[in-house]
Design a protein around this motif. Structure first.
Motif, PDB file in Angstrom:
ATOM      1  N   MET A   1      13.179  51.384  45.176  1.00  0.00           N
ATOM      2  CA  MET A   1      13.704  51.338  43.810  1.00  0.00           C
ATOM      3  C   MET A   1      15.166  51.767  43.775  1.00  0.00           C
ATOM      4  N   PHE A   2      15.504  52.850  44.458  1.00  0.00           N
ATOM      5  CA  PHE A   2      16.886  53.315  44.438  1.00  0.00           C
ATOM      6  C   PHE A   2      17.809  52.380  45.215  1.00  0.00           C
ATOM      7  N   GLN A   3      17.296  51.719  46.243  1.00  0.00           N
ATOM      8  CA  GLN A   3      18.096  50.703  46.924  1.00  0.00           C
ATOM      9  C   GLN A   3      18.407  49.554  45.974  1.00  0.00           C
ATOM     10  N   TRP A   4      17.415  49.146  45.198  1.00  0.00           N
ATOM     11  CA  TRP A   4      17.610  48.092  44.195  1.00  0.00           C
ATOM     12  C   TRP A   4      18.662  48.516  43.174  1.00  0.00           C
ATOM     13  N   LEU A   5      18.587  49.756  42.714  1.00  0.00           N
ATOM     14  CA  LEU A   5      19.542  50.241  41.731  1.00  0.00           C
ATOM     15  C   LEU A   5      20.952  50.248  42.319  1.00  0.00           C
ATOM     16  N   SER A   6      21.098  50.688  43.555  1.00  0.00           N
ATOM     17  CA  SER A   6      22.432  50.729  44.162  1.00  0.00           C
ATOM     18  C   SER A   6      22.983  49.311  44.336  1.00  0.00           C
ATOM     19  N   ARG A   7      22.154  48.352  44.745  1.00  0.00           N
ATOM     20  CA  ARG A   7      22.625  46.969  44.892  1.00  0.00           C
ATOM     21  C   ARG A   7      23.051  46.404  43.542  1.00  0.00           C
ATOM     22  N   SER A   8      22.281  46.705  42.505  1.00  0.00           N
ATOM     23  CA  SER A   8      22.615  46.218  41.173  1.00  0.00           C
ATOM     24  C   SER A   8      23.960  46.767  40.716  1.00  0.00           C
ATOM     25  N   LEU A   9      24.182  48.050  40.926  1.00  0.00           N
ATOM     26  CA  LEU A   9      25.438  48.663  40.517  1.00  0.00           C
ATOM     27  C   LEU A   9      26.608  48.132  41.338  1.00  0.00           C
ATOM     28  N   GLN A  10      26.395  47.915  42.620  1.00  0.00           N
ATOM     29  CA  GLN A  10      27.460  47.373  43.459  1.00  0.00           C
ATOM     30  C   GLN A  10      27.836  45.961  43.020  1.00  0.00           C
ATOM     31  N   ALA A  11      26.818  45.143  42.707  1.00  0.00           N
ATOM     32  CA  ALA A  11      27.101  43.778  42.262  1.00  0.00           C
ATOM     33  C   ALA A  11      27.890  43.782  40.963  1.00  0.00           C
ATOM     34  N   ARG A  12      27.510  44.644  40.051  1.00  0.00           N
ATOM     35  CA  ARG A  12      28.199  44.697  38.768  1.00  0.00           C
ATOM     36  C   ARG A  12      29.614  45.245  38.889  1.00  0.00           C
ATOM     37  N   SER A  13      29.791  46.168  39.790  1.00  0.00           N
ATOM     38  CA  SER A  13      31.130  46.730  39.955  1.00  0.00           C
ATOM     39  C   SER A  13      32.114  45.713  40.515  1.00  0.00           C
ATOM     40  N   ARG A  14      31.619  44.650  41.135  1.00  0.00           N
ATOM     41  CA  ARG A  14      32.478  43.611  41.686  1.00  0.00           C
ATOM     42  C   ARG A  14      32.638  42.417  40.752  1.00  0.00           C
ATOM     43  N   SER A  15      31.990  42.450  39.613  1.00  0.00           N
ATOM     44  CA  SER A  15      32.071  41.329  38.677  1.00  0.00           C
ATOM     45  C   SER A  15      33.293  41.463  37.783  1.00  0.00           C
ATOM     46  N   ARG A  16      33.607  40.371  37.102  1.00  0.00           N
ATOM     47  CA  ARG A  16      34.653  40.404  36.092  1.00  0.00           C
ATOM     48  C   ARG A  16      34.048  40.829  34.762  1.00  0.00           C
ATOM     49  N   PRO A  17      34.783  41.549  33.962  1.00  0.00           N
ATOM     50  CA  PRO A  17      34.268  41.931  32.639  1.00  0.00           C
ATOM     51  C   PRO A  17      33.806  40.703  31.864  1.00  0.00           C
ATOM     52  N   GLY A  18      32.602  40.813  31.315  1.00  0.00           N
ATOM     53  CA  GLY A  18      32.025  39.715  30.555  1.00  0.00           C
ATOM     54  C   GLY A  18      31.207  38.744  31.391  1.00  0.00           C
ATOM     55  N   GLU A  19      31.287  38.857  32.717  1.00  0.00           N
ATOM     56  CA  GLU A  19      30.540  37.954  33.589  1.00  0.00           C
ATOM     57  C   GLU A  19      29.065  38.331  33.598  1.00  0.00           C
ATOM     58  N   GLU A  20      28.197  37.309  33.559  1.00  0.00           N
ATOM     59  CA  GLU A  20      26.764  37.546  33.607  1.00  0.00           C
ATOM     60  C   GLU A  20      26.330  37.733  35.059  1.00  0.00           C
ATOM     61  N   VAL A  21      25.769  38.888  35.348  1.00  0.00           N
ATOM     62  CA  VAL A  21      25.260  39.176  36.691  1.00  0.00           C
ATOM     63  C   VAL A  21      23.799  39.577  36.536  1.00  0.00           C
ATOM     64  N   PRO A  22      22.862  38.664  36.769  1.00  0.00           N
ATOM     65  CA  PRO A  22      21.458  38.997  36.524  1.00  0.00           C
ATOM     66  C   PRO A  22      20.935  40.045  37.497  1.00  0.00           C
ATOM     67  N   LEU A  23      19.979  40.814  37.005  1.00  0.00           N
ATOM     68  CA  LEU A  23      19.303  41.785  37.852  1.00  0.00           C
ATOM     69  C   LEU A  23      18.383  41.085  38.834  1.00  0.00           C
ATOM     70  N   GLU A  24      18.298  41.631  40.043  1.00  0.00           N
ATOM     71  CA  GLU A  24      17.239  41.195  40.948  1.00  0.00           C
ATOM     72  C   GLU A  24      15.894  41.502  40.288  1.00  0.00           C
ATOM     73  N   ASP A  25      14.921  40.621  40.493  1.00  0.00           N
ATOM     74  CA  ASP A  25      13.601  40.829  39.916  1.00  0.00           C
ATOM     75  C   ASP A  25      12.868  41.934  40.677  1.00  0.00           C
ATOM     76  N   PRO A  26      12.661  43.098  40.050  1.00  0.00           N
ATOM     77  CA  PRO A  26      11.978  44.181  40.758  1.00  0.00           C
ATOM     78  C   PRO A  26      10.474  43.977  40.876  1.00  0.00           C
ATOM     79  N   THR A  27       9.946  42.939  40.231  1.00  0.00           N
ATOM     80  CA  THR A  27       8.497  42.710  40.260  1.00  0.00           C
ATOM     81  C   THR A  27       8.108  41.597  41.238  1.00  0.00           C
ATOM     82  N   GLY A  28       9.053  41.121  42.041  1.00  0.00           N
ATOM     83  CA  GLY A  28       8.750  40.079  43.006  1.00  0.00           C
ATOM     84  C   GLY A  28       7.852  40.570  44.125  1.00  0.00           C
ATOM     85  N   PRO A  29       7.494  39.670  45.047  1.00  0.00           N
ATOM     86  CA  PRO A  29       6.579  40.044  46.137  1.00  0.00           C
ATOM     87  C   PRO A  29       7.043  41.249  46.946  1.00  0.00           C
TER      88      PRO A  29
END
Length: 244
Positions: free
Chosen positions: A208-236
């Motif tokens: 879970m915390f690895q997922w959270l860190s990846r999500s934050l890293q992806a968002r920190s590299r995006s442009r303001p206003g850019e849509e960056v979807p979350l990885e699905d935490p309920t996948g296999p």
């Protein structure tokens, strides 16, 4: 839902209502002009969390290490930890991931979850005011709530729910609620009716915390206003499941 929409708005909290105890905690490093992604971790440390705290602490340390290694996220992500176990406590300063140190955790007492949520919202309002005063852009804040139970301060719960729903409606934050198998998911669902709380799968704290860190890293590299979807935490291979 993206967490990366940049917002320009005025807080509903007048300057006179920003608690003096929060002012020092939300100071901004003006030498860093990067836009900020604020995150408040709301961590249940009530007595029933005793067995889970070692895994939770290890997950927080993994989050710290992952963000500190990322040359972008370490300057853009800002974190605060609010615990609720017997009482509500804000740990350390609400600052950059580069200097974040997870607090020592100890389990005790009941579960003042409503008070903790309201403290988190107050903390975010104070932080956003500090950003505006420093002329910094920021992305939509994230509140990440972890619990194994339900609020024991039930008299305060309706007010906390109302504040979260209003903030979500006005796109002022995103709250993600995660519970262990013993959590009251009905209560958690009240916070964000359009976003189901998630049940943490057995022994998946680190994932879970690895997922959270990846999500934050992806968002920190995006442009303001850019849509960056979350990885699905309920996948296999995910760490979460929808509560039954």
């Amino acid at each position: 839902m993206s967490l990366c929409r940049r917002l320009h708005f005025h807080s509903g909290m007048p300057p006179s209502q920003v608690a003096p105890s929060l002012v020092d905690r939300v100071r901004v490093n003006d030498n860093n002009r990067e836009p900020r992604q604020p995150l408040v971790l709301l961590v249940d440390t009530s007595g029933s969390m005793t067995a889970d705290l070692p895994d939770l602490a290890a997950g927080l340390d993994g989050l710290r290490a992952a963000l500190a290694r990322d040359t972008v996220a370490r300057n853009r992500v800002e974190l605060a930890v609010v615990t609720f176990g017997g009482q509500v406590a804000v740990h350390g300063d609400f600052g950059e991931a580069a200097v974040f140190e997870p607090p020592a955790l100890a389990a005790a007492g009941d579960t003042p979850m409503a008070a903790a949520i309201e403290q988190a919202l107050d903390l975010l309002e104070a932080k956003k005011r500090a950003y505006r005063e420093s002329g910094l852009d920021y992305y939509r804040p994230l509140v990440f709530l972890l619990t194994d139970g339900e609020p024991t301060d039930t008299a305060r719960w309706p007010a906390a729910v109302r504040r979260v729903r209003e903030a979500e409606r006005d796109r002022r934050l995103v709250l993600l609620a995660v519970g262990t198998k013993t959590a009251n998911f009905g209560r958690l669902k009240e916070l964000s009716p359009d976003r189901a709380p998630l049940r943490l799968k057995e022994a998946q704290w680190d994932t879970m915390f690895q997922w959270l860190s990846r999500s934050l890293q992806a968002r920190s590299r995006s442009r303001p206003g850019e849509e960056v979807p979350l990885e699905d935490p309920t996948g296999p291979r995910g760490w979460g499941a929808l509560p039954s």
